[in-house]
Scaffold this motif. Structure first.
Motif, PDB file in Angstrom:
ATOM      1  N   THR A  10       0.856  -1.193   0.000  1.00 38.68           N
ATOM      2  CA  THR A  10       0.000   0.000   0.000  1.00 38.68           C
ATOM      3  C   THR A  10       0.889   1.239   0.000  1.00 38.68           C
ATOM      4  O   THR A  10       1.084   1.873   1.035  1.00 38.68           O
ATOM      5  CB  THR A  10      -0.931   0.015   1.224  1.00 38.68           C
ATOM      6  N   PRO A  11       1.441   1.596  -1.175  1.00 36.86           N
ATOM      7  CA  PRO A  11       2.332   2.760  -1.226  1.00 36.86           C
ATOM      8  C   PRO A  11       1.557   4.052  -0.959  1.00 36.86           C
ATOM      9  O   PRO A  11       0.362   4.150  -1.264  1.00 36.86           O
ATOM     10  CB  PRO A  11       2.886   2.733  -2.647  1.00 36.86           C
ATOM     11  N   PRO A  12       2.240   5.057  -0.369  1.00 33.96           N
ATOM     12  CA  PRO A  12       1.581   6.342  -0.135  1.00 33.96           C
ATOM     13  C   PRO A  12       1.341   7.084  -1.449  1.00 33.96           C
ATOM     14  O   PRO A  12       1.876   6.705  -2.494  1.00 33.96           O
ATOM     15  CB  PRO A  12       2.575   7.099   0.748  1.00 33.96           C
ATOM     16  N   SER A  13       0.566   8.134  -1.383  1.00 36.50           N
ATOM     17  CA  SER A  13       0.298   8.957  -2.567  1.00 36.50           C
ATOM     18  C   SER A  13       1.599   9.530  -3.123  1.00 36.50           C
ATOM     19  O   SER A  13       2.499   9.876  -2.359  1.00 36.50           O
ATOM     20  CB  SER A  13      -0.635  10.114  -2.216  1.00 36.50           C
ATOM     21  N   PRO A  14       1.701   9.643  -4.449  1.00 38.25           N
ATOM     22  CA  PRO A  14       2.918  10.177  -5.059  1.00 38.25           C
ATOM     23  C   PRO A  14       3.076  11.683  -4.826  1.00 38.25           C
ATOM     24  O   PRO A  14       2.111  12.387  -4.557  1.00 38.25           O
ATOM     25  CB  PRO A  14       2.748   9.874  -6.544  1.00 38.25           C
ATOM     26  N   PHE A  15       4.334  12.145  -4.975  1.00 39.26           N
ATOM     27  CA  PHE A  15       4.653  13.560  -4.824  1.00 39.26           C
ATOM     28  C   PHE A  15       4.238  14.343  -6.067  1.00 39.26           C
ATOM     29  O   PHE A  15       3.908  13.784  -7.113  1.00 39.26           O
ATOM     30  CB  PHE A  15       6.148  13.747  -4.582  1.00 39.26           C
ATOM     31  N   PRO A  58       0.709  -0.093 -12.990  1.00 43.24           N
ATOM     32  CA  PRO A  58       1.727   0.790 -13.571  1.00 43.24           C
ATOM     33  C   PRO A  58       1.205   2.226 -13.651  1.00 43.24           C
ATOM     34  O   PRO A  58      -0.005   2.448 -13.818  1.00 43.24           O
ATOM     35  CB  PRO A  58       1.945   0.225 -14.968  1.00 43.24           C
ATOM     36  N   ASP A  59       2.114   3.183 -13.557  1.00 39.75           N
ATOM     37  CA  ASP A  59       1.703   4.578 -13.669  1.00 39.75           C
ATOM     38  C   ASP A  59       1.061   4.853 -15.028  1.00 39.75           C
ATOM     39  O   ASP A  59       0.033   5.510 -15.119  1.00 39.75           O
ATOM     40  CB  ASP A  59       2.902   5.503 -13.452  1.00 39.75           C
ATOM     41  N   ILE A  60       1.687   4.350 -16.084  1.00 36.23           N
ATOM     42  CA  ILE A  60       1.167   4.494 -17.453  1.00 36.23           C
ATOM     43  C   ILE A  60       1.399   3.166 -18.160  1.00 36.23           C
ATOM     44  O   ILE A  60       2.419   2.510 -17.932  1.00 36.23           O
ATOM     45  CB  ILE A  60       1.897   5.610 -18.236  1.00 36.23           C
ATOM     46  N   MET A  61       0.468   2.775 -19.009  1.00 37.23           N
ATOM     47  CA  MET A  61       0.671   1.578 -19.824  1.00 37.23           C
ATOM     48  C   MET A  61       0.029   1.770 -21.188  1.00 37.23           C
ATOM     49  O   MET A  61      -0.970   2.473 -21.322  1.00 37.23           O
ATOM     50  CB  MET A  61       0.121   0.336 -19.139  1.00 37.23           C
ATOM     51  N   PHE A  62       0.649   1.156 -22.179  1.00 39.14           N
ATOM     52  CA  PHE A  62       0.117   1.130 -23.536  1.00 39.14           C
ATOM     53  C   PHE A  62      -0.174  -0.306 -23.898  1.00 39.14           C
ATOM     54  O   PHE A  62       0.648  -1.201 -23.679  1.00 39.14           O
ATOM     55  CB  PHE A  62       1.130   1.721 -24.530  1.00 39.14           C
ATOM     56  N   ILE A  63      -1.376  -0.513 -24.476  1.00 42.19           N
ATOM     57  CA  ILE A  63      -1.761  -1.829 -24.973  1.00 42.19           C
ATOM     58  C   ILE A  63      -2.152  -1.669 -26.433  1.00 42.19           C
ATOM     59  O   ILE A  63      -3.049  -0.888 -26.770  1.00 42.19           O
ATOM     60  CB  ILE A  63      -2.916  -2.426 -24.143  1.00 42.19           C
ATOM     61  N   PRO A  89       9.898   7.709  -3.709  1.00 43.54           N
ATOM     62  CA  PRO A  89      10.798   7.168  -2.677  1.00 43.54           C
ATOM     63  C   PRO A  89      10.350   5.811  -2.130  1.00 43.54           C
ATOM     64  O   PRO A  89      11.175   4.937  -1.894  1.00 43.54           O
ATOM     65  CB  PRO A  89      10.754   8.245  -1.585  1.00 43.54           C
ATOM     66  N   SER A  90       9.060   5.607  -1.978  1.00 43.78           N
ATOM     67  CA  SER A  90       8.576   4.365  -1.381  1.00 43.78           C
ATOM     68  C   SER A  90       8.510   3.196  -2.360  1.00 43.78           C
ATOM     69  O   SER A  90       8.399   2.045  -1.938  1.00 43.78           O
ATOM     70  CB  SER A  90       7.194   4.589  -0.764  1.00 43.78           C
ATOM     71  N   THR A  91       8.566   3.448  -3.670  1.00 49.38           N
ATOM     72  CA  THR A  91       8.415   2.366  -4.648  1.00 49.38           C
ATOM     73  C   THR A  91       9.647   2.138  -5.500  1.00 49.38           C
ATOM     74  O   THR A  91       9.691   1.186  -6.277  1.00 49.38           O
ATOM     75  CB  THR A  91       7.229   2.658  -5.593  1.00 49.38           C
ATOM     76  N   SER A  92      10.641   2.970  -5.384  1.00 55.43           N
ATOM     77  CA  SER A  92      11.821   2.924  -6.240  1.00 55.43           C
ATOM     78  C   SER A  92      12.470   1.544  -6.290  1.00 55.43           C
ATOM     79  O   SER A  92      12.772   1.026  -7.370  1.00 55.43           O
ATOM     80  CB  SER A  92      12.832   3.969  -5.763  1.00 55.43           C
ATOM     81  N   GLY A  93      12.680   0.942  -5.143  1.00 55.60           N
ATOM     82  CA  GLY A  93      13.320  -0.375  -5.101  1.00 55.60           C
ATOM     83  C   GLY A  93      12.539  -1.431  -5.850  1.00 55.60           C
ATOM     84  O   GLY A  93      13.112  -2.230  -6.596  1.00 55.60           O
ATOM     85  N   HIS A  94      11.224  -1.437  -5.676  1.00 55.30           N
ATOM     86  CA  HIS A  94      10.382  -2.410  -6.382  1.00 55.30           C
ATOM     87  C   HIS A  94      10.395  -2.170  -7.887  1.00 55.30           C
ATOM     88  O   HIS A  94      10.397  -3.122  -8.668  1.00 55.30           O
ATOM     89  CB  HIS A  94       8.937  -2.356  -5.873  1.00 55.30           C
ATOM     90  N   ILE A 113      11.576   3.467 -16.773  1.00 51.22           N
ATOM     91  CA  ILE A 113      11.608   3.980 -15.407  1.00 51.22           C
ATOM     92  C   ILE A 113      11.941   5.458 -15.492  1.00 51.22           C
ATOM     93  O   ILE A 113      12.997   5.841 -16.006  1.00 51.22           O
ATOM     94  CB  ILE A 113      12.623   3.237 -14.528  1.00 51.22           C
ATOM     95  N   VAL A 114      11.011   6.283 -15.008  1.00 48.50           N
ATOM     96  CA  VAL A 114      11.160   7.736 -15.030  1.00 48.50           C
ATOM     97  C   VAL A 114      11.646   8.178 -13.655  1.00 48.50           C
ATOM     98  O   VAL A 114      11.011   7.895 -12.647  1.00 48.50           O
ATOM     99  CB  VAL A 114       9.816   8.421 -15.363  1.00 48.50           C
ATOM    100  N   ASP A 115      12.793   8.873 -13.637  1.00 50.73           N
ATOM    101  CA  ASP A 115      13.364   9.390 -12.397  1.00 50.73           C
ATOM    102  C   ASP A 115      13.264  10.909 -12.423  1.00 50.73           C
ATOM    103  O   ASP A 115      14.022  11.575 -13.141  1.00 50.73           O
ATOM    104  CB  ASP A 115      14.823   8.936 -12.265  1.00 50.73           C
ATOM    105  N   THR A 116      12.316  11.455 -11.665  1.00 47.83           N
ATOM    106  CA  THR A 116      12.093  12.905 -11.687  1.00 47.83           C
ATOM    107  C   THR A 116      13.204  13.664 -10.968  1.00 47.83           C
ATOM    108  O   THR A 116      13.421  14.840 -11.276  1.00 47.83           O
ATOM    109  CB  THR A 116      10.728  13.272 -11.078  1.00 47.83           C
TER     110      THR A 116
END
Length: 166
Positions: A10-15, A58-63, A89-94, A113-116
């Motif tokens: 249950t990851p927290p809300s994104p920044f 996933p944050d974004i996906m294309f099918i 920060p909470s999901t980076s490792g996964h 993988i997008v690194d802001t």
């Protein structure tokens, strides 16, 4: 919520930067896919069921149109063609390990993988059942897709400073 290997996460809300990049990149992907009639772009939260013990969002996906049969009224049953995860920060490792391995095993054709913070997008393609890095795009580069032929976007537009960055 996501289910990885049977463990409920249950990851927290994104920044703010995460949401801004998601919107900017997602809109451009959607416009390209729609204008070329290539398939569908979806955004989290929307379940992708990869197995009985692996359900991701996933944050974004294309099918692609060719794989449209995996889209049901409730979720996606199988691997999207392109998956985009924006690091938090909470999901980076996964995103770098568990999900990368999972997406590779289930047949995702391209993974970003997008690194802001670093203002980069790392692109992965399948090789021998694994997703391997093929390129890291940096701010100022044109991000292009190997799956969506002809798609490109200036990463400066994805990472431009917004209200939350001031």
């Amino acid at each position: 919520y996501e289910l990885l290997g049977g463990d409920l996460l249950t990851p927290p809300s994104p920044f703010t930067a995460h949401q801004q990049s998601l919107r900017r990149l997602g809109i451009r992907l959607s416009l390209y896919v729609d204008s070329n009639g290539l398939g569908e772009v979806f955004f989290a939260p929307f379940d992708v069921v990869l197995s009985d013990v692996d359900v991701v969002q996933p944050d974004i996906m294309f099918i692609s149109n060719e794989r449209s049969h995996i889209v049901t009224a409730r979720n996606v049953q199988g691997a999207p063609d392109l998956v985009v995860e924006i690091l938090s920060p909470s999901t980076s490792g996964h995103d770098w390990t568990t999900k990368r391995e999972l997406y590779g095993r289930h047949g995702v054709r391209e993974y970003w993988i997008v690194d802001t913070d670093e203002r980069t997008v790392t692109a992965f393609l399948p090789r021998d059942g694994r997703l391997e890095v093929v390129r890291t795009f940096r701010e100022g580069d044109e991000l292009s897709s190997f799956v969506l032929d002809g798609f490109s976007v200036d990463l400066g537009k994805v990472f431009e400073v917004g209200l939350g960055d001031q």
